[in-house]
Structures are given as structure tokens and as C-alpha cells.
Design a protein around this motif. Structure first.
Motif, mmCIF file in Angstrom:
data_model
loop_
_atom_site.group_PDB
_atom_site.id
_atom_site.type_symbol
_atom_site.label_atom_id
_atom_site.label_comp_id
_atom_site.label_asym_id
_atom_site.label_seq_id
_atom_site.Cartn_x
_atom_site.Cartn_y
_atom_site.Cartn_z
ATOM 1 N N ALA A 13 -103.866 61.058 -27.428
ATOM 2 C CA ALA A 13 -104.943 61.673 -28.206
ATOM 3 C C ALA A 13 -105.757 60.549 -28.833
ATOM 4 O O ALA A 13 -105.207 59.515 -29.196
ATOM 5 C CB ALA A 13 -104.353 62.557 -29.291
ATOM 6 N N SER A 52 -103.860 66.390 -35.639
ATOM 7 C CA SER A 52 -102.452 66.797 -35.706
ATOM 8 C C SER A 52 -102.299 68.302 -35.527
ATOM 9 O O SER A 52 -101.455 68.769 -34.767
ATOM 10 C CB SER A 52 -101.847 66.412 -37.064
ATOM 11 N N GLU A 53 -103.109 69.047 -36.239
ATOM 12 C CA GLU A 53 -103.009 70.510 -36.180
ATOM 13 C C GLU A 53 -103.319 71.011 -34.776
ATOM 14 O O GLU A 53 -102.662 71.931 -34.274
ATOM 15 C CB GLU A 53 -103.960 71.137 -37.204
ATOM 16 N N GLY A 83 -98.156 62.398 -27.995
ATOM 17 C CA GLY A 83 -98.500 63.761 -28.403
ATOM 18 C C GLY A 83 -99.691 64.342 -27.657
ATOM 19 O O GLY A 83 -99.732 65.532 -27.365
ATOM 20 N N GLY A 84 -100.636 63.492 -27.329
ATOM 21 C CA GLY A 84 -101.817 63.942 -26.599
ATOM 22 C C GLY A 84 -101.500 64.424 -25.200
ATOM 23 O O GLY A 84 -102.192 65.281 -24.643
ATOM 24 N N LEU A 96 -90.029 62.324 -28.457
ATOM 25 C CA LEU A 96 -91.294 63.042 -28.226
ATOM 26 C C LEU A 96 -91.035 64.535 -28.014
ATOM 27 O O LEU A 96 -91.735 65.389 -28.553
ATOM 28 C CB LEU A 96 -91.998 62.447 -27.002
ATOM 29 N N SER A 150 -96.429 65.046 -38.112
ATOM 30 C CA SER A 150 -97.699 65.651 -38.509
ATOM 31 C C SER A 150 -98.216 66.559 -37.387
ATOM 32 O O SER A 150 -98.732 67.657 -37.650
ATOM 33 C CB SER A 150 -98.691 64.522 -38.793
ATOM 34 N N ALA A 151 -98.048 66.121 -36.135
ATOM 35 C CA ALA A 151 -98.560 66.870 -34.983
ATOM 36 C C ALA A 151 -97.558 67.869 -34.434
ATOM 37 O O ALA A 151 -97.621 68.261 -33.268
ATOM 38 C CB ALA A 151 -99.008 65.910 -33.887
ATOM 39 N N SER A 152 -96.595 68.285 -35.249
ATOM 40 C CA SER A 152 -95.743 69.401 -34.843
ATOM 41 C C SER A 152 -95.489 70.290 -36.064
ATOM 42 O O SER A 152 -96.460 70.765 -36.670
ATOM 43 C CB SER A 152 -94.465 68.913 -34.152
ATOM 44 N N ILE A 205 -102.901 69.521 -31.896
ATOM 45 C CA ILE A 205 -101.776 69.245 -30.993
ATOM 46 C C ILE A 205 -100.610 70.175 -31.311
ATOM 47 O O ILE A 205 -100.037 70.817 -30.423
ATOM 48 C CB ILE A 205 -101.342 67.761 -31.109
ATOM 49 N N ALA A 206 -100.286 70.263 -32.613
ATOM 50 C CA ALA A 206 -99.147 71.084 -33.042
ATOM 51 C C ALA A 206 -99.314 72.535 -32.573
ATOM 52 O O ALA A 206 -98.377 73.157 -32.071
ATOM 53 C CB ALA A 206 -99.017 71.030 -34.561
ATOM 54 N N ARG A 207 -100.523 73.040 -32.720
ATOM 55 C CA ARG A 207 -100.758 74.438 -32.353
ATOM 56 C C ARG A 207 -100.548 74.655 -30.851
ATOM 57 O O ARG A 207 -99.983 75.656 -30.437
ATOM 58 C CB ARG A 207 -102.182 74.831 -32.764
ATOM 59 N N MET A 252 -90.810 67.236 -30.755
ATOM 60 C CA MET A 252 -92.032 67.910 -31.224
ATOM 61 C C MET A 252 -92.140 69.282 -30.565
ATOM 62 O O MET A 252 -92.482 70.273 -31.209
ATOM 63 C CB MET A 252 -93.277 67.090 -30.852
ATOM 64 N N SER A 302 -97.634 70.764 -39.484
ATOM 65 C CA SER A 302 -98.935 71.445 -39.503
ATOM 66 C C SER A 302 -98.835 72.924 -39.165
ATOM 67 O O SER A 302 -99.851 73.580 -38.997
ATOM 68 C CB SER A 302 -99.885 70.770 -38.506
ATOM 69 N N LEU A 303 -97.608 73.434 -39.016
ATOM 70 C CA LEU A 303 -97.461 74.784 -38.471
ATOM 71 C C LEU A 303 -96.981 75.829 -39.480
ATOM 72 O O LEU A 303 -96.568 76.926 -39.100
ATOM 73 C CB LEU A 303 -96.521 74.757 -37.259
ATOM 74 N N LEU A 348 -98.256 65.575 -24.439
ATOM 75 C CA LEU A 348 -97.364 66.713 -24.654
ATOM 76 C C LEU A 348 -98.145 67.984 -25.000
ATOM 77 O O LEU A 348 -97.697 69.096 -24.692
ATOM 78 C CB LEU A 348 -96.363 66.378 -25.770
ATOM 79 N N LEU A 371 -98.524 72.949 -28.902
ATOM 80 C CA LEU A 371 -97.085 72.896 -28.628
ATOM 81 C C LEU A 371 -96.457 74.246 -28.944
ATOM 82 O O LEU A 371 -95.660 74.788 -28.170
ATOM 83 C CB LEU A 371 -96.398 71.827 -29.487
#
Lengths: 285, 317
Positions: B162, B174-175, B202-203, A175, A208-210, B177-179, A178, A213-214, B205, B181
Motif C-alpha cells: 500500500a 489502515s481502515e 498489508g496492501g 501477516l 492499525s490495518a486490521s 485495508i482492515a475493512r 491480520m 480499525s474495525l 493481503l 480483510l
């Protein structure tokens, strides 16, 4: 329009474990979408894009690298990082060994640098044949280091993502990858670096969630399935049947989540144009 | 009716027995004081045995306890002048995340946290503390402001994860959460993140990147729920208890793995037993860590944050 004709058949179904193993073995290959049968060698020359229906099959990382980078320019980073079993998770080590044997890879990502039509670029290519390219410590570390190398060398970073998500067997350590990779992207961004993310089938969960998408630009291959939660989980949560194209690259594009969907055959030319434009106007030298 | 957890049933039974004897003594001529004292000693020992030897699954139950203090409970105890602000400016206001500004012992801070309900009705309104993208984007907006105005950020983590729904996917879960982080790794203000209940994937984090990641003693932090892991790995959601052990999701395990920085002790029997006393322990932790972080120069703060994350991971020799 011709384009509409093709787009009807672009949905990738998530390959089953057997279907995935179809690819490295056997002389013939059957398109999982239209069912047409081809010689493996012919499919390979087509970069595993079905000549009949345009379906994009899984492309092994080495073939993607060979296709994309100028001959002899590829140099691999961090080949000495090995995955352990930090949680002592049952049968994790055996699963890793099995996939190492099957793919000839040490882990689910290959990182390095090379030139694309002369443009020096750092990159990472994830390979879903290996543990569904889930992200554990080594995957996160290699990607994070590759981004740091791009920052230090002041060159662009391109990543081809594919992943089922975080690697459960490494628990919270996976985790936290990420956070690590996203922090590396932030540093790269602060330094003015150009990052391009190309999502391939499938790109889910923690990947996908890190970093996936960046990118400054986020693209996907046709039909690639991309999302945070998997289709089955979503269906079970909302107790509702989802549209057939849910979470496809085209669905994401329509919902404003992608810059564009790029055919694999056009990828090198397309990326070259972006690299060229940023060389001319951006900070990248 | 208080929610009773499986592992603490013997404690509750003994307590009820003592109460019964006390009533009996009061209402009859029989003096049972000696017996009561004996039982109270036994209760003390039993509580000690049970609560100092909690198994991972016991802690999961504790972290999910319906009456466990939530973000807003701690906000009320620890901060003054709290103003809650709403909305992400793009789509809506997600009640699964609360955000706002307040004072902590006189200094301005920004507070962001997951918010679940304690009743079914409130849980439905807050989607059981499971955010949509607009929740994460609201959090991002407030943290950006904190960075702009130089306020430390305190994050409370308390979510199963999430929300895995259709709308969430369509709007870019996804975007979002990623943003968070990425941006949290770069804000030039101290960030303290505290897991107060469940820290699901992820939700969790997405509100958990900062200079300190702290966990309450009986909270959990995990890449996947024990039920989810059991169903994927062994095709049997019933093996959640086993998965909870294997996944190393408790505060002591995560401290050992280097994932978290510190453990905030809980009062005996769990945080829900006494909010005010528990809040004091959280208060001490915030004060301690904030005073360490406030001394640091911005560049040093960011460099240390990067070092912390870049060192998390484990490799074979």
C-alpha cells in the motif's frame, strides 16, 4: 478555551528504546513531553498521565486492567500459548526471552474477561513494552480467540491496541494474523456483537490495518500516534516535511478517522456509558 | 532490450554465443553444426540447473521483472467480455487497482487486481501498483457487488505494498485495508486469490483473503520487503538478499508454512518468457479450484474459509 490550551502539548513522540525502559525502572520519572519530574508512585496513581501537561505515557497492561475492571472480576484467557521461532529467525528467541524477563509477560497481549461497573466484557490489552507489541502468531491467536469467546458468550469485546505492526521475525505468518483477527471480527459482527477499539500510543502497520480499525466505535488516547506507515517512511516517500501533529489521535479525529479522543482518566466512565446504552438497546445481554 | 537478471547472465551469454555461431555458419563455408549442437546441449543443462535451483533473491528479481505479466495481461488471456469499472464513490479512481466484471468460460465473475505499469510513464500513472485507500475501497465495492449477484471473485495480487504517503494516511489507509480483510472473510461467494508478482504486506493481503491463496512459482509474498527488513533488523538495506532468505517469502516456503494453498508452476525462465503459455497454467489452476469451491454450500464455504485462517500460525509446544 481551556481545551485548546491542553491540546497544544498532546503530541506523543514515539518513545525511543531507552525512554521506554525508563518506565519500569527507577524511583523518579520524567515526563517525556514537558520535562517535569515526578515520583514514580505519584505518576502511577495518575495512570501515567502527566499532571502538568496531560501527556499520556505508556501504561503497563496489568495497571490498565486493574484500573478498568471491577476488583476481583478479571479472568485471563489462554495463558498457555507460547511463541516459537517458526522461521528459525536469528536471535528471535533471545529477544523474546529478554522482553519476558523485562516485563514479566509471556507475550505482547493479555486477553481475558471481567466486569466494568458490572458489565461483563471480554477484552485484549496490548503491551508495547514487549517487542513493541508487534503481532506474531501468538498475539493474533490470542486476540482472535478472545473475540470468539466474546461471540460465544454474547458479551462485548473491548481492545486496547498498541503496536509497531506485524512481527517481522515470523514473516508471512504474522501477516496472516491480520486476516485471522479480521475474520474473527466479521464473525463477531455477524452475531451482533459490540466491539470497541481504543488505540493507544503507538498503533501502526498490521495492527492499525486490521482489528484496531474495525471496532463499531474506534477511539484513541490523547496524543497517541496512529497510522499505517511510519512518519519517517512517509517523509522519505513523499520527500516533504510533515506537520508536527501528523498521525496523532487529534489529527485522525480531524480527518474523520476516529469517533473520539478519550482521556485515560475518563475511560472507565466513558466505556461504561457505551456498554450501558448497548445493553439497553442492542443485542448484547 | 529485454531486462536481464543477474543470475541468468550465463544463460544469456551462451544463447548469444549460439546465435553468433549460427550466423557464422550461414555466412561462411565453415560448418559449425557439431559445435552448435554441443553448445545447445550445454545450454539445456545450464538452464535446467539455473531455473530449477532459484534462490529466494533470484525469485525476488523474477517477481519484479519489468516485463512480467500484469493483472490486465492475464485478464485479456483468460476472460471474455471484461468491463473495467472505476472509482470508489467517495474520493477518486485509483489506477493502481483495476476492477470489473467478465466471463470465465461462460460464467460471470468479478475481477480485482493490483495493476502496475511496464513503462515508466504507465508506472507513474498507476503509482507503481501501490494503492491509496480509494483503490482498496473500489475493490471492496466490486466484491460487495459480486457477493450480491453471486459471482465468484478472482483477485490478482501484484504490489510492493500500500502506498505510504501523506494523503493515503489522511484518507484512512489502515481502515481501508482492515475493512477489506474483514469483509472478504465474509462474502458468500468463492474467492480465489493469485499472487502473480510481488505480494507486499498489508496492501497485498487487502486483496488476498479468500478460499484459496495461490502463488505463481516465482512470485513473492511477504510481511515486509527484503530491503525494509534488512534496514530495520541490521540497519543495512544492502543485506536484502540475506533478508529474502530469512523471511521465507517464496511460494515453496509459504506452502510449507501453510500460508498458501497451492503453487502455480511457471514456464522455464519465468512468466515473462511467454504470456500465453503461462496464462494456460493459471487457467488450469483457476478451473481446478473454482470447480471445487462452486460445489460447496455457502455456509460450508464460509466455515472452511474461517477454519483455514484460524489455523494459520505457529506456536511453541
Amino acid at each position: 478555551m481551556l481545551k485548546d490550551f491542553f491540546s497544544k502539548k498532546k503530541h506523543a513522540s514515539k518513545p525511543s528504546e531507552e525512554a521506554k525502559q525508563d518506565i519500569p525502572e527507577g524511583l523518579m520519572l520524567k515526563c517525556s513531553d514537558c520535562g517535569k519530574i515526578y515520583y514514580r508512585e505519584e505518576m502511577r496513581k495518575q495512570l501515567y498521565v502527566c499532571p502538568n501537561c496531560g501527556h499520556h505515557h505508556q501504561l503497563p497492561s496489568d495497571e490498565r486492567i486493574n484500573n478498568l475492571f471491577d476488583e476481583g472480576s478479571f479472568m485471563e484467557y489462554d495463558t498457555d500459548l507460547n511463541t516459537g521461532n517458526p522461521l528459525g529467525f536469528p536471535s528471535y528467541t533471545q529477544k523474546l526471552e529478554k522482553d519476558q524477563l523485562k516485563t514479566g509477560l509471556k507475550e505482547a497481549v493479555v486477553t481475558g474477561e471481567g466486569t466494568i461497573n458490572g458489565f461483563r466484557t471480554a477484552f485484549a490489552v496490548m503491551d508495547s513494552r514487549f517487542r513493541m507489541a508487534s503481532m506474531g502468531s501468538v498475539v493474533g491467536e490470542k486476540i482472535s480467540r478472545a473475540i470468539e469467546k466474546a461471540r460465544e458468550a454474547n458479551i462485548p469485546f473491548i481492545i486496547f491496541t498498541a503496536s509497531g505492526g506485524a512481527r517481522m521475525q515470523e514473516g508471512a505468518l504474522s501477516l496472516m494474523q491480520m486476516a485471522k483477527t479480521s475474520a474473527a471480527v466479521q464473525r463477531f459482527r455477524d452475531a451482533g456483537g459490540l466491539m470497541i477499539s481504543v488505540m493507544t500510543n503507538p498503533t501502526y502497520g498490521g495492527v492499525s490495518a486490521s482489528f484496531a480499525s474495525l471496532g463499531d466505535y474506534n477511539f484513541a488516547e490523547p496524543g497517541a500516534l496512529i497510522g499505517f506507515a511510519g512518519r519517517r517512511v512517509v517523509e522519505e516517500t513523499i520527500r516533504e516535511k510533515l506537520p508536527e501533529d501528523f498521525q496523532t489521535a487529534e489529527f485522525l479525529l480531524a480527518h474523520g478517522q476516529l469517533d473520539d479522543v478519550i482521556n485515560r482518566h475518563d475511560m472507565k466512565k466513558y466505556l461504561t456509558t457505551i456498554l450501558d446504552i448497548h445493553q439497553a438497546g442492542g443485542n448484547v445481554s | 532490450m529485454k531486462q536481464v537478471l543477474e543470475f541468468e547472465k550465463p544463460v544469456i551469454a551462451l544463447r548469444e554465443k549460439i546465435a553468433e555461431l549460427k550466423t557464422f555458419t550461414k555466412e561462411s563455408d565453415l560448418d559449425l553444426t557439431e559445435e552448435i549442437v554441443k553448445l545447445e546441449t550445454r545450454l539445456e543443462k545450464l538452464e535446467n540447473d539455473i531455473y530449477t535451483n532459484l534462490k529466494p533473491w533470484d525469485r525476488v528479481q523474477m517477481a519484479r521483472h519489468a516485463e512480467r505479466p500484469t493483472t490486465l495481461d492475464y485478464v485479456e488471456q483468460l476472460f471474455t467480455d471484461f468491463l473495467e469499472f472505476h472509482g470508489d464513490r467517495y474520493y477518486g479512481d485509483d489506477a493502481a487497482i483495476v476492477a470489473g466484471i467478465a466471463k470465465y468460460k461462460g460464467r460471470p465473475v468479478t475481477i480485482v487486481g493490483h495493476q502496475r505499469g511496464k513503462t515508466t510513464k504507465e508506472n507513474i500513472r498507476r503509482n507503481f501498483g501501490m494503492p491509496h485507500p480509494e483503490g482498496f475501497r473500489k475493490a471492496a465495492r466490486h466484491m460487495q457487488q459480486a457477493a450480491k449477484f453471486g459471482r465468484p471473485i478472482i483477485c490478482f495480487i501484484d504490489t510492493k505494498g500500500a502506498f505510504p504517503g501523506r494523503a493515503a494516511e489522511e484518507r484512512g489507509q489502515s481502515e481501508a485495508i482492515a475493512r477489506n480483510l474483514m469483509e472478504m472473510s465474509g462474502f458468500e461467494v468463492p474467492i480465489i486469490c493469485i499472487v502473480i508478482g510481488e505480494g507486499g504486506s498489508g496492501g497485498a493481503l487487502a486483496l488476498g483473503v479468500g478460499d484459496r491463496l495461490l502463488m505463481l512459482e516465482n512470485s513473492t509474498f511477504s510481511v515486509i520487503s527484503p530491503e525494509g527488513a534488512a534496514s530495520i533488523l541490521w540497519k543495512d538495506g544492502g543485506k536484502a538478499k540475506e533478508a529474502a532468505e530469512k523471511l521465507k517469502i517464496t511460494a515453496p516456503d509459504l506452502k510449507e508454512l501453510g500460508v498458501i494453498d497451492d503453487i502455480i508452476p511457471e514456464i522455464r525462465g519465468g512468466a515473462h518468457r511467454d504470456l500465453a503459455s503461462q496464462a494456460e497454467l493459471v487457467d488450469q489452476a483457476i478451473t481446478e479450484h473454482l470447480s471445487q469451491l462452486e460445489k460447496l454450500d455457502k455456509q460450508v464455504l464460509l466455515e472452511q474459509r474461517w477454519e483455514k485462517y484460524s489455523n494459520i500460525g505457529s506456536f511453541a509446544k
